[in-house]
Design a protein around this motif. Structure first.
Motif: not given
Length: 106
Positions: A90-95
Motif C-alpha cells: 500500500i505504501a508503494l501505491i501511495v508513493v
C-alpha cells in the motif's frame, strides 16, 4: 473545484465499498441499494473531475486514495488483520500516486 469533485468521488467510492461488504454479497437490500447509489455518485463526480484533471492523475489519485482508505477502514472498523507486506504494498501505491501527481503537470 475539480479536486473537490475528485474528493467526493473518493468518499463515495469508499462508502460504496464498505456498504458492499455490509451487503453480504448483495443479500441485504438496503446495503445493496446504498452500494449502487454510492458507486453511481462516485462515477458521476469522477466524471466531473475529469473536466479539469488529467485522466491518469485523477484515476491514480482516486484508486490510490481508495485503497489506502479502504485498508484503514478494514483494519479499524472491520478488525481485519493487515500484514507488514500488505502495508508495504500500500505504501508503494501511495508513493506511485505522489510521483504521478508530481510528474503529471496539473
Amino acid at each position: 473545484m475539480y479536486y473537490i469533485e475528485l474528493a467526493v468521488a473518493i468518499i463515495m467510492e469508499l462508502l460504496g465499498t464498505n456498504l458492499m461488504k455490509l451487503s453480504n454479497g448483495f443479500t441485504h437490500l438496503w446495503f445493496s441499494i446504498g452500494t449502487l447509489v454510492s458507486y453511481g455518485l462516485c462515477f458521476f463526480f469522477l466524471s466531473l473531475s475529469l473536466k479539469g484533471i488529467k485522466l491518469n492523475i485523477a484515476y491514480a489519485t482516486w484508486g490510490g486514495a481508495g485503497i489506502v482508505l479502504a485498508a484503514l477502514v478494514s483494519y479499524f472498523i472491520f478488525h481485519e488483520q493487515t500484514s507488514g507486506l500488505q502495508i508495504f504494498g500500500i505504501a508503494l501505491i501511495v508513493v506511485g500516486v505522489i510521483i504521478a501527481n508530481l510528474a503529471g503537470g496539473h
